[in-house]
Design a protein around this motif. Structure first.
Motif, mmCIF file in Angstrom:
data_model
loop_
_atom_site.group_PDB
_atom_site.id
_atom_site.type_symbol
_atom_site.label_atom_id
_atom_site.label_comp_id
_atom_site.label_asym_id
_atom_site.label_seq_id
_atom_site.Cartn_x
_atom_site.Cartn_y
_atom_site.Cartn_z
ATOM 1 N N ASN A 43 -26.073 6.735 -3.354
ATOM 2 C CA ASN A 43 -26.177 7.204 -4.738
ATOM 3 C C ASN A 43 -26.479 5.979 -5.595
ATOM 4 O O ASN A 43 -25.590 5.366 -6.164
ATOM 5 C CB ASN A 43 -24.868 7.853 -5.182
ATOM 6 C CG ASN A 43 -24.911 8.307 -6.618
ATOM 7 O OD1 ASN A 43 -25.901 8.140 -7.308
ATOM 8 N ND2 ASN A 43 -23.815 8.878 -7.071
ATOM 9 N N LYS A 44 -27.724 5.592 -5.677
ATOM 10 C CA LYS A 44 -28.118 4.333 -6.310
ATOM 11 C C LYS A 44 -27.764 4.245 -7.788
ATOM 12 O O LYS A 44 -27.754 3.170 -8.358
ATOM 13 C CB LYS A 44 -29.614 4.099 -6.122
ATOM 14 C CG LYS A 44 -29.987 3.903 -4.680
ATOM 15 C CD LYS A 44 -31.447 3.622 -4.527
ATOM 16 C CE LYS A 44 -31.765 3.470 -3.044
ATOM 17 N NZ LYS A 44 -33.085 2.957 -2.810
ATOM 18 N N ARG A 45 -27.463 5.338 -8.408
ATOM 19 C CA ARG A 45 -27.133 5.316 -9.830
ATOM 20 C C ARG A 45 -25.764 4.717 -10.090
ATOM 21 O O ARG A 45 -25.519 4.146 -11.145
ATOM 22 C CB ARG A 45 -27.187 6.724 -10.403
ATOM 23 C CG ARG A 45 -28.602 7.270 -10.443
ATOM 24 C CD ARG A 45 -28.679 8.668 -11.006
ATOM 25 N NE ARG A 45 -27.862 8.818 -12.199
ATOM 26 C CZ ARG A 45 -27.169 9.907 -12.459
ATOM 27 N NH1 ARG A 45 -27.169 10.927 -11.641
ATOM 28 N NH2 ARG A 45 -26.457 9.987 -13.564
ATOM 29 N N LEU A 46 -24.833 4.850 -9.147
ATOM 30 C CA LEU A 46 -23.470 4.420 -9.411
ATOM 31 C C LEU A 46 -22.992 3.267 -8.545
ATOM 32 O O LEU A 46 -22.561 2.255 -9.049
ATOM 33 C CB LEU A 46 -22.501 5.598 -9.242
ATOM 34 C CG LEU A 46 -22.674 6.756 -10.192
ATOM 35 C CD1 LEU A 46 -21.680 7.856 -9.862
ATOM 36 C CD2 LEU A 46 -22.474 6.287 -11.620
ATOM 37 N N GLY A 47 -23.006 3.462 -7.253
ATOM 38 C CA GLY A 47 -22.299 2.545 -6.386
ATOM 39 C C GLY A 47 -23.138 1.462 -5.742
ATOM 40 O O GLY A 47 -24.358 1.473 -5.778
ATOM 41 N N SER A 48 -22.418 0.518 -5.161
ATOM 42 C CA SER A 48 -23.005 -0.532 -4.343
ATOM 43 C C SER A 48 -22.220 -0.601 -3.046
ATOM 44 O O SER A 48 -21.102 -0.111 -2.957
ATOM 45 C CB SER A 48 -22.932 -1.886 -5.059
ATOM 46 O OG SER A 48 -23.751 -1.893 -6.196
ATOM 47 N N ARG A 49 -22.822 -1.208 -2.034
ATOM 48 C CA ARG A 49 -22.135 -1.341 -0.750
ATOM 49 C C ARG A 49 -22.378 -2.731 -0.217
ATOM 50 O O ARG A 49 -23.325 -3.399 -0.614
ATOM 51 C CB ARG A 49 -22.645 -0.299 0.240
ATOM 52 C CG ARG A 49 -24.115 -0.469 0.609
ATOM 53 C CD ARG A 49 -24.621 0.578 1.574
ATOM 54 N NE ARG A 49 -23.935 0.580 2.829
ATOM 55 C CZ ARG A 49 -24.276 -0.154 3.887
ATOM 56 N NH1 ARG A 49 -25.303 -0.961 3.829
ATOM 57 N NH2 ARG A 49 -23.593 -0.083 5.003
ATOM 58 N N TRP A 50 -21.506 -3.181 0.704
ATOM 59 C CA TRP A 50 -21.756 -4.435 1.392
ATOM 60 C C TRP A 50 -21.744 -4.190 2.888
ATOM 61 O O TRP A 50 -21.126 -3.239 3.375
ATOM 62 C CB TRP A 50 -20.782 -5.532 0.988
ATOM 63 C CG TRP A 50 -19.328 -5.274 1.276
ATOM 64 C CD1 TRP A 50 -18.413 -4.761 0.403
ATOM 65 C CD2 TRP A 50 -18.620 -5.540 2.482
ATOM 66 N NE1 TRP A 50 -17.186 -4.669 1.004
ATOM 67 C CE2 TRP A 50 -17.279 -5.153 2.294
ATOM 68 C CE3 TRP A 50 -18.970 -6.054 3.722
ATOM 69 C CZ2 TRP A 50 -16.308 -5.276 3.278
ATOM 70 C CZ3 TRP A 50 -18.000 -6.177 4.708
ATOM 71 C CH2 TRP A 50 -16.691 -5.791 4.472
ATOM 72 N N HIS A 51 -22.457 -5.041 3.617
ATOM 73 C CA HIS A 51 -22.579 -4.932 5.068
ATOM 74 C C HIS A 51 -22.605 -6.342 5.641
ATOM 75 O O HIS A 51 -23.392 -7.179 5.197
ATOM 76 C CB HIS A 51 -23.871 -4.190 5.430
ATOM 77 C CG HIS A 51 -24.201 -4.271 6.882
ATOM 78 N ND1 HIS A 51 -25.160 -5.114 7.372
ATOM 79 C CD2 HIS A 51 -23.693 -3.626 7.944
ATOM 80 C CE1 HIS A 51 -25.227 -4.984 8.681
ATOM 81 N NE2 HIS A 51 -24.345 -4.083 9.047
ATOM 82 N N CYS A 52 -21.747 -6.604 6.624
ATOM 83 C CA CYS A 52 -21.690 -7.921 7.267
ATOM 84 C C CYS A 52 -22.567 -7.919 8.519
ATOM 85 O O CYS A 52 -22.382 -7.077 9.395
ATOM 86 C CB CYS A 52 -20.260 -8.274 7.630
ATOM 87 S SG CYS A 52 -20.113 -9.899 8.422
ATOM 88 N N HIS A 53 -23.490 -8.849 8.601
ATOM 89 C CA HIS A 53 -24.365 -8.962 9.774
ATOM 90 C C HIS A 53 -23.641 -9.588 10.970
ATOM 91 O O HIS A 53 -24.121 -9.489 12.090
ATOM 92 C CB HIS A 53 -25.605 -9.797 9.430
ATOM 93 C CG HIS A 53 -26.534 -9.106 8.502
ATOM 94 N ND1 HIS A 53 -27.520 -8.252 8.923
ATOM 95 C CD2 HIS A 53 -26.617 -9.130 7.146
ATOM 96 C CE1 HIS A 53 -28.183 -7.791 7.884
ATOM 97 N NE2 HIS A 53 -27.647 -8.298 6.797
ATOM 98 N N GLY A 54 -22.504 -10.225 10.746
ATOM 99 C CA GLY A 54 -21.756 -10.862 11.824
ATOM 100 C C GLY A 54 -20.849 -9.893 12.552
ATOM 101 O O GLY A 54 -21.051 -9.584 13.721
ATOM 102 N N CYS A 55 -19.846 -9.356 11.864
ATOM 103 C CA CYS A 55 -18.862 -8.477 12.503
ATOM 104 C C CYS A 55 -19.184 -6.999 12.328
ATOM 105 O O CYS A 55 -18.491 -6.149 12.851
ATOM 106 C CB CYS A 55 -17.468 -8.778 11.975
ATOM 107 S SG CYS A 55 -17.187 -8.237 10.279
ATOM 108 N N LYS A 56 -20.211 -6.700 11.540
ATOM 109 C CA LYS A 56 -20.676 -5.325 11.290
ATOM 110 C C LYS A 56 -19.751 -4.517 10.404
ATOM 111 O O LYS A 56 -19.859 -3.301 10.326
ATOM 112 C CB LYS A 56 -20.934 -4.562 12.597
ATOM 113 C CG LYS A 56 -21.823 -5.294 13.582
ATOM 114 C CD LYS A 56 -23.179 -5.563 13.001
ATOM 115 C CE LYS A 56 -24.078 -6.219 14.051
ATOM 116 N NZ LYS A 56 -25.146 -6.987 13.493
ATOM 117 N N ALA A 57 -18.816 -5.162 9.707
ATOM 118 C CA ALA A 57 -17.949 -4.455 8.769
ATOM 119 C C ALA A 57 -18.781 -3.971 7.580
ATOM 120 O O ALA A 57 -19.813 -4.559 7.255
ATOM 121 C CB ALA A 57 -16.825 -5.370 8.284
#
Length: 87
Positions: A43-57
């Motif tokens: 939902n690009k209007r509201l939220g953001s997310r993060w993603h770790c390329h190392g541990c995949k969290a």
């Protein structure tokens, strides 16, 4: 014989950055030499997310976390993640 450096900068230089997503907002370098990307949530209007390329969290609540809140969470993860990139 010259000693091999084990400083974080020397470890980081051994890895290459993953491809940058088109909608990348922020990229953090982890302690282990990997990267944490912050991108808009589904939902690009509201939220953001993060993603770790190392541990995949990933973010727990990407649709409700605003960039101002996700930035701190992503930075905290990058400051403690010791996983190294696998690719």
């Amino acid at each position: 014989m010259t000693p091999v450096s084990t400083s974080p900068a020397a470890r980081r230089s051994a890895f290459t950055q993953p491809e940058r997503p088109r909608d990348l907002q922020i990229r953090y370098l982890t302690v282990g030499g990997s990267y944490v990307d912050v991108t808009p949530a589904a939902n690009k209007r509201l939220g953001s997310r993060w993603h770790c390329h190392g541990c995949k969290a990933v973010s727990e609540f990407p649709d409700t976390d605003y960039l101002s809140r996700i930035r701190e969470k992503a930075n905290d993860h990058a400051g403690s993640c010791r996983a190294i990139p696998l690719t």
